[in-house]
Write a protein that holds these residues in place. Sequence first.
Motif, PDB file in Angstrom:
ATOM      1  N   ASP A 143      56.322  36.423  44.476  1.00 30.90           N
ATOM      2  CA  ASP A 143      55.702  35.132  44.162  1.00 30.90           C
ATOM      3  C   ASP A 143      54.194  35.193  44.356  1.00 30.90           C
ATOM      4  OD1 ASP A 143      58.150  34.068  43.573  1.00 30.90           O
ATOM      5  OD2 ASP A 143      58.409  33.090  45.526  1.00 30.90           O
ATOM      6  N   GLU A 144      53.727  35.850  45.406  1.00 31.60           N
ATOM      7  CA  GLU A 144      52.287  35.969  45.640  1.00 31.60           C
ATOM      8  C   GLU A 144      51.607  36.779  44.546  1.00 31.60           C
ATOM      9  OE1 GLU A 144      51.549  37.457  49.552  1.00 31.60           O
ATOM     10  OE2 GLU A 144      52.491  35.721  50.507  1.00 31.60           O
ATOM     11  N   ARG A 145      52.259  37.846  44.104  1.00 32.22           N
ATOM     12  CA  ARG A 145      51.687  38.648  43.011  1.00 32.22           C
ATOM     13  C   ARG A 145      51.575  37.819  41.737  1.00 32.22           C
ATOM     14  NH1 ARG A 145      55.602  43.055  44.467  1.00 32.22           N
ATOM     15  NH2 ARG A 145      54.521  44.250  46.070  1.00 32.22           N
ATOM     16  N   ARG A 146      52.618  37.052  41.442  1.00 33.82           N
ATOM     17  CA  ARG A 146      52.600  36.212  40.244  1.00 33.82           C
ATOM     18  C   ARG A 146      51.504  35.152  40.349  1.00 33.82           C
ATOM     19  NH1 ARG A 146      57.685  34.218  40.294  1.00 33.82           N
ATOM     20  NH2 ARG A 146      58.436  36.111  39.305  1.00 33.82           N
ATOM     21  N   THR A 147      51.368  34.548  41.525  1.00 35.04           N
ATOM     22  CA  THR A 147      50.331  33.536  41.736  1.00 35.04           C
ATOM     23  C   THR A 147      48.943  34.142  41.594  1.00 35.04           C
ATOM     24  OG1 THR A 147      51.797  32.325  43.224  1.00 35.04           O
ATOM     25  CG2 THR A 147      49.455  31.829  43.370  1.00 35.04           C
ATOM     26  N   ALA A 148      48.744  35.335  42.149  1.00 35.71           N
ATOM     27  CA  ALA A 148      47.440  35.999  42.045  1.00 35.71           C
ATOM     28  C   ALA A 148      47.121  36.349  40.593  1.00 35.71           C
ATOM     29  CB  ALA A 148      47.418  37.256  42.908  1.00 35.71           C
ATOM     30  N   ALA A 149      48.117  36.770  39.834  1.00 38.15           N
ATOM     31  CA  ALA A 149      47.886  37.101  38.429  1.00 38.15           C
ATOM     32  C   ALA A 149      47.511  35.854  37.630  1.00 38.15           C
ATOM     33  CB  ALA A 149      49.126  37.758  37.831  1.00 38.15           C
ATOM     34  N   VAL A 150      48.186  34.742  37.900  1.00 39.99           N
ATOM     35  CA  VAL A 150      47.863  33.486  37.200  1.00 39.99           C
ATOM     36  C   VAL A 150      46.461  33.031  37.575  1.00 39.99           C
ATOM     37  CG1 VAL A 150      48.464  31.041  37.093  1.00 39.99           C
ATOM     38  CG2 VAL A 150      50.239  32.761  36.886  1.00 39.99           C
ATOM     39  N   ARG A 151      46.131  33.125  38.869  1.00 40.96           N
ATOM     40  CA  ARG A 151      44.804  32.706  39.325  1.00 40.96           C
ATOM     41  C   ARG A 151      43.715  33.583  38.697  1.00 40.96           C
ATOM     42  NH1 ARG A 151      45.218  33.057  44.968  1.00 40.96           N
ATOM     43  NH2 ARG A 151      46.406  31.140  44.849  1.00 40.96           N
ATOM     44  N   ALA A 152      43.941  34.881  38.620  1.00 42.14           N
ATOM     45  CA  ALA A 152      42.953  35.778  38.011  1.00 42.14           C
ATOM     46  C   ALA A 152      42.772  35.474  36.528  1.00 42.14           C
ATOM     47  CB  ALA A 152      43.386  37.229  38.209  1.00 42.14           C
ATOM     48  N   GLU A 153      43.866  35.138  35.859  1.00 40.72           N
ATOM     49  CA  GLU A 153      43.773  34.789  34.437  1.00 40.72           C
ATOM     50  C   GLU A 153      42.970  33.502  34.247  1.00 40.72           C
ATOM     51  OE1 GLU A 153      46.739  33.538  30.778  1.00 40.72           O
ATOM     52  OE2 GLU A 153      47.560  34.541  32.534  1.00 40.72           O
ATOM     53  N   ARG A 154      43.205  32.516  35.111  1.00 33.10           N
ATOM     54  CA  ARG A 154      42.454  31.263  35.020  1.00 33.10           C
ATOM     55  C   ARG A 154      40.970  31.483  35.278  1.00 33.10           C
ATOM     56  NH1 ARG A 154      46.556  27.388  38.374  1.00 33.10           N
ATOM     57  NH2 ARG A 154      48.100  27.205  36.736  1.00 33.10           N
ATOM     58  N   VAL A 155      40.654  32.293  36.277  1.00 33.01           N
ATOM     59  CA  VAL A 155      39.248  32.570  36.589  1.00 33.01           C
ATOM     60  C   VAL A 155      38.581  33.269  35.416  1.00 33.01           C
ATOM     61  CG1 VAL A 155      37.753  33.990  38.055  1.00 33.01           C
ATOM     62  CG2 VAL A 155      39.494  32.551  39.087  1.00 33.01           C
ATOM     63  N   ALA A 156      39.281  34.219  34.803  1.00 27.47           N
ATOM     64  CA  ALA A 156      38.713  34.922  33.654  1.00 27.47           C
ATOM     65  C   ALA A 156      38.481  33.965  32.487  1.00 27.47           C
ATOM     66  CB  ALA A 156      39.642  36.054  33.229  1.00 27.47           C
ATOM     67  N   ARG A 157      39.436  33.047  32.279  1.00 23.85           N
ATOM     68  CA  ARG A 157      39.271  32.074  31.207  1.00 23.85           C
ATOM     69  C   ARG A 157      38.097  31.144  31.476  1.00 23.85           C
ATOM     70  NH1 ARG A 157      44.189  29.047  31.025  1.00 23.85           N
ATOM     71  NH2 ARG A 157      45.287  30.951  31.448  1.00 23.85           N
ATOM     72  N   LEU A 158      37.970  30.682  32.716  1.00 16.09           N
ATOM     73  CA  LEU A 158      36.856  29.800  33.068  1.00 16.09           C
ATOM     74  C   LEU A 158      35.519  30.521  32.945  1.00 16.09           C
ATOM     75  CD1 LEU A 158      38.292  27.875  36.126  1.00 16.09           C
ATOM     76  CD2 LEU A 158      37.793  26.971  33.854  1.00 16.09           C
ATOM     77  N   ARG A 159      35.494  31.791  33.343  1.00 19.06           N
ATOM     78  CA  ARG A 159      34.269  32.573  33.235  1.00 19.06           C
ATOM     79  C   ARG A 159      33.872  32.748  31.773  1.00 19.06           C
ATOM     80  NH1 ARG A 159      35.160  37.308  36.535  1.00 19.06           N
ATOM     81  NH2 ARG A 159      34.796  35.860  38.230  1.00 19.06           N
ATOM     82  N   ALA A 160      34.855  32.956  30.904  1.00 14.59           N
ATOM     83  CA  ALA A 160      34.565  33.106  29.470  1.00 14.59           C
ATOM     84  C   ALA A 160      34.014  31.798  28.912  1.00 14.59           C
ATOM     85  CB  ALA A 160      35.823  33.520  28.718  1.00 14.59           C
ATOM     86  N   HIS A 161      34.586  30.669  29.331  1.00 10.05           N
ATOM     87  CA  HIS A 161      34.077  29.376  28.863  1.00 10.05           C
ATOM     88  C   HIS A 161      32.677  29.116  29.390  1.00 10.05           C
ATOM     89  CE1 HIS A 161      37.623  28.172  26.773  1.00 10.05           C
ATOM     90  NE2 HIS A 161      38.388  28.231  27.855  1.00 10.05           N
ATOM     91  N   ALA A 162      32.405  29.509  30.626  1.00  8.77           N
ATOM     92  CA  ALA A 162      31.065  29.309  31.187  1.00  8.77           C
ATOM     93  C   ALA A 162      30.032  30.130  30.427  1.00  8.77           C
ATOM     94  CB  ALA A 162      31.059  29.673  32.667  1.00  8.77           C
ATOM     95  N   GLU A 163      30.399  31.359  30.073  1.00  3.38           N
ATOM     96  CA  GLU A 163      29.483  32.196  29.301  1.00  3.38           C
ATOM     97  C   GLU A 163      29.233  31.595  27.916  1.00  3.38           C
ATOM     98  OE1 GLU A 163      31.204  36.068  29.348  1.00  3.38           O
ATOM     99  OE2 GLU A 163      30.750  36.386  31.467  1.00  3.38           O
ATOM    100  N   GLU A 164      30.273  31.028  27.310  1.00  5.43           N
ATOM    101  CA  GLU A 164      30.096  30.364  26.017  1.00  5.43           C
ATOM    102  C   GLU A 164      29.182  29.152  26.155  1.00  5.43           C
ATOM    103  OE1 GLU A 164      33.970  29.387  24.600  1.00  5.43           O
ATOM    104  OE2 GLU A 164      34.568  31.474  24.341  1.00  5.43           O
ATOM    105  N   ASP A 165      29.331  28.403  27.251  1.00  9.20           N
ATOM    106  CA  ASP A 165      28.475  27.240  27.478  1.00  9.20           C
ATOM    107  C   ASP A 165      27.018  27.643  27.650  1.00  9.20           C
ATOM    108  OD1 ASP A 165      30.700  25.663  27.297  1.00  9.20           O
ATOM    109  OD2 ASP A 165      30.920  25.385  29.481  1.00  9.20           O
ATOM    110  N   VAL A 166      26.780  28.724  28.386  1.00 11.77           N
ATOM    111  CA  VAL A 166      25.407  29.200  28.586  1.00 11.77           C
ATOM    112  C   VAL A 166      24.815  29.654  27.254  1.00 11.77           C
ATOM    113  CG1 VAL A 166      24.035  31.031  29.650  1.00 11.77           C
ATOM    114  CG2 VAL A 166      25.708  29.779  31.011  1.00 11.77           C
TER     115      VAL A 166
END
Length: 117
Positions: free
Chosen positions: A57-80
């Motif tokens: 469960d922790e591995r799955r949660t960490a993978a989901v969290r990493a995917e969300r962070v990557a998505r947010l980072r991509a959106h932030a770069e697009e905003d900049v």
Amino acid sequence: MTRLARALCSLHGAVLAWLAYCAMQSARNGATWAVLLFAAASLMTVIAVIRETELTDERRTAAVRAERVARLRAHAEEDVAALARIELAAACCEPWWTSAGTDHDPACPNSQRSSAA
């Protein structure tokens, strides 16, 4: 849960069943110390299964969290990048850039705004 984790949990279940059988046989023969030992070992297999499922469960949660962070980072770069495009589109003339927005070229349509400010 991965195949290896499922196999490990199945193996722990088999060990649990074997230890329970050994505890029952020891109880029939009157070896109280062995019953306690086998019961404690059975408890350890239960703990191992619980630990394995929590790790999954922790591995799955960490993978989901990493995917969300990557998505947010991509959106932030697009905003900049969008903000940079807007600022570049709003740029007036060469003197405006070199004077940090205080002077304009005489032919620039925004030169009257800077003199009024």
